[in-house]
Design an enzyme around this catalytic site. Structure first.
Site, mmCIF file in Angstrom:
data_model
loop_
_atom_site.group_PDB
_atom_site.id
_atom_site.type_symbol
_atom_site.label_atom_id
_atom_site.label_comp_id
_atom_site.label_asym_id
_atom_site.label_seq_id
_atom_site.Cartn_x
_atom_site.Cartn_y
_atom_site.Cartn_z
ATOM 1 N N ASN A 12 20.370 -28.786 23.206
ATOM 2 C CA ASN A 12 19.845 -27.967 24.298
ATOM 3 C C ASN A 12 20.186 -28.684 25.601
ATOM 4 O O ASN A 12 19.596 -29.714 25.915
ATOM 5 C CB ASN A 12 18.319 -27.839 24.115
ATOM 6 C CG ASN A 12 17.644 -27.203 25.308
ATOM 7 O OD1 ASN A 12 18.295 -26.586 26.152
ATOM 8 N ND2 ASN A 12 16.329 -27.347 25.386
ATOM 9 N N LYS A 14 19.751 -27.667 28.592
ATOM 10 C CA LYS A 14 18.805 -27.357 29.682
ATOM 11 C C LYS A 14 19.572 -27.009 30.965
ATOM 12 O O LYS A 14 20.684 -26.506 30.886
ATOM 13 C CB LYS A 14 17.829 -28.518 29.897
ATOM 14 C CG LYS A 14 17.218 -29.011 28.594
ATOM 15 C CD LYS A 14 16.018 -29.868 28.824
ATOM 16 C CE LYS A 14 15.561 -30.456 27.500
ATOM 17 N NZ LYS A 14 14.226 -31.024 27.569
ATOM 18 N N HIS A 100 10.995 -22.266 24.086
ATOM 19 C CA HIS A 100 10.984 -23.710 24.371
ATOM 20 C C HIS A 100 9.769 -24.032 25.238
ATOM 21 O O HIS A 100 9.369 -23.227 26.078
ATOM 22 C CB HIS A 100 12.283 -24.099 25.094
ATOM 23 C CG HIS A 100 12.446 -25.583 25.204
ATOM 24 N ND1 HIS A 100 11.797 -26.327 26.165
ATOM 25 C CD2 HIS A 100 13.155 -26.461 24.463
ATOM 26 C CE1 HIS A 100 12.115 -27.606 26.005
ATOM 27 N NE2 HIS A 100 12.936 -27.708 24.977
ATOM 28 N N GLU A 102 9.402 -25.739 27.754
ATOM 29 C CA GLU A 102 9.635 -25.651 29.210
ATOM 30 C C GLU A 102 9.619 -24.200 29.674
ATOM 31 O O GLU A 102 9.233 -23.906 30.803
ATOM 32 C CB GLU A 102 10.956 -26.352 29.556
ATOM 33 C CG GLU A 102 10.808 -27.869 29.447
ATOM 34 C CD GLU A 102 12.065 -28.614 29.052
ATOM 35 O OE1 GLU A 102 13.171 -28.067 29.158
ATOM 36 O OE2 GLU A 102 11.919 -29.779 28.607
ATOM 37 N N GLU A 170 8.577 -28.996 18.165
ATOM 38 C CA GLU A 170 8.808 -29.944 19.255
ATOM 39 C C GLU A 170 7.472 -30.299 19.904
ATOM 40 O O GLU A 170 6.954 -29.528 20.729
ATOM 41 C CB GLU A 170 9.718 -29.316 20.311
ATOM 42 C CG GLU A 170 11.094 -28.948 19.797
ATOM 43 C CD GLU A 170 12.100 -28.909 20.939
ATOM 44 O OE1 GLU A 170 13.069 -29.662 20.858
ATOM 45 O OE2 GLU A 170 11.899 -28.149 21.901
ATOM 46 N N GLY A 176 11.701 -35.507 25.975
ATOM 47 C CA GLY A 176 12.212 -36.246 27.132
ATOM 48 C C GLY A 176 11.426 -37.498 27.480
ATOM 49 O O GLY A 176 11.610 -38.066 28.551
ATOM 50 N N SER A 214 12.920 -36.310 21.685
ATOM 51 C CA SER A 214 13.438 -37.675 21.774
ATOM 52 C C SER A 214 14.238 -38.117 20.542
ATOM 53 O O SER A 214 14.188 -39.288 20.148
ATOM 54 C CB SER A 214 12.292 -38.664 22.069
ATOM 55 O OG SER A 214 11.739 -38.372 23.344
ATOM 56 N N GLY A 236 18.098 -34.535 25.777
ATOM 57 C CA GLY A 236 18.847 -35.545 26.535
ATOM 58 C C GLY A 236 20.056 -36.097 25.790
ATOM 59 O O GLY A 236 21.140 -36.233 26.385
HETATM 60 C C1 PEP Z 1 14.248 -30.470 24.003
HETATM 61 O O1 PEP Z 1 14.082 -30.237 25.175
HETATM 62 O O2 PEP Z 1 14.395 -29.518 23.206
HETATM 63 C C2 PEP Z 1 14.261 -31.850 23.572
HETATM 64 C C3 PEP Z 1 14.033 -32.105 22.321
HETATM 65 O O3 PEP Z 1 14.503 -32.801 24.527
HETATM 66 P P1 PEP Z 1 14.705 -34.386 24.279
HETATM 67 O O4 PEP Z 1 15.598 -34.538 23.087
HETATM 68 O O5 PEP Z 1 15.321 -34.887 25.539
HETATM 69 O O6 PEP Z 1 13.357 -34.946 24.015
#
Ligand code: PEP
Length: 251
Positions: A12, A14, A100, A102, A170, A176, A214, A236
């Protein structure tokens, strides 16, 4: 017999990426996927909507899949600034992330909205990746499994099957932040998700459940080895080809 759960590693991106860098990233990931020649896993990148078409064209034939990060529930109409699942499909997408955290927090998306978006994905012929996850406050209050259950029951459309649904767990506090749940915590969440899906559909045993939050090259093997973890949703670390491919290799 349960449908075979082919691991899915999804990136992803973003709100990151301008054309030149994004195409370089996509081509590097596609080269790794082509070289891997994997038949036992799927690798997907979800770029920002502006880049879906260019990325899809750049990686065509490599085996790398391309998806959207979000879609509107409707096919078209007076929804300024929104993108429909049909538009993503037209641009070359095969998947779309919906719900998601966000989107849920930045845009007030409810479970009902997420469910409608997943249905929109079906209408367009896309495979929805429905995201759920608890906040830190909910985890600390011991509500994690209840929150996941409520989100699943509200966000997963009726009529879902193992072929038409992917769920991503998640934890909001792990996105993040560099923090991850322990492997027993991931296992407990995924086991509960599969149990709840069993109340909602006949072939829950075949639904792919991704862990997200993460994930990076160094922890992917441990997380992907947890029971009922059938892949990863990566933020990320999906912005670095080597790191993302290391996760794909661990699958
Ligand atoms: C995400 O936003 O779906 C995600 C898992 O981000 P990160 O891997 O950066 O934690």
């Amino acid at each position: 017999m349960a449908r075979t759960r082919i691991p899915l590693i999804a990136g992803n991106w973003k709100m990151n990426g301008l054309k030149a860098d994004a195409l370089a990233l996509a081509q590097a990931v596609a080269a790794g996927v082509r070289q891997g020649g994997w038949k036992d896993r799927e690798v997907l990148v979800c770029p920002p909507a502006t880049l879906v078409m260019a990325v899809a064209e750049a990686v065509r034939g490599s085996g790398l899949l391309v998806g959207g990060e979000d879609c509107h529930a409707k096919a078209n109409g007076a929804h300024t600034g929104d993108i429909s699942a049909e538009m993503l499909k037209d641009a070359g997408a095969s998947h779309v992330i919906v719900g998601h955290s966000e989107r849920r927090s930045d845009h007030g998306e409810t479970d009902a909205i997420v469910r409608a978006k997943a249905e929109g994905a079906w209408r367009a012929g896309l495979l929805p990746i429905v995201c759920i996850g608890e906040t830190l406050a909910e985890r600390e209050a011991g509500k994690t499994l209840a929150v996941l259950e409520a989100q699943l029951k509200g966000s997963v459309p009726a009529g879902s099957t193992a072929a038409t649904l992917v769920v991503a767990y998640e934890p909001v506090w792990a996105i993040g932040t560099g923090k991850t749940p322990t492997t027993p915590e991931v296992a407990a969440a995924h086991a509960h998700i599969r149990k709840v899906l069993g109340e909602l559909m006949a072939d829950a045993a075949g639904v792919r459940l991704l862990y997200g939050g993460s994930v990076k090259g160094s922890n992917a093997a441990e997380l992907l080895a947890v029971a009922d973890v059938d892949g990863a949703l990566v933020g990320g670390a999906a912005l670095k080809a080597d790191e993302f491919l290391a996760i794909a290799k661990a699958a």
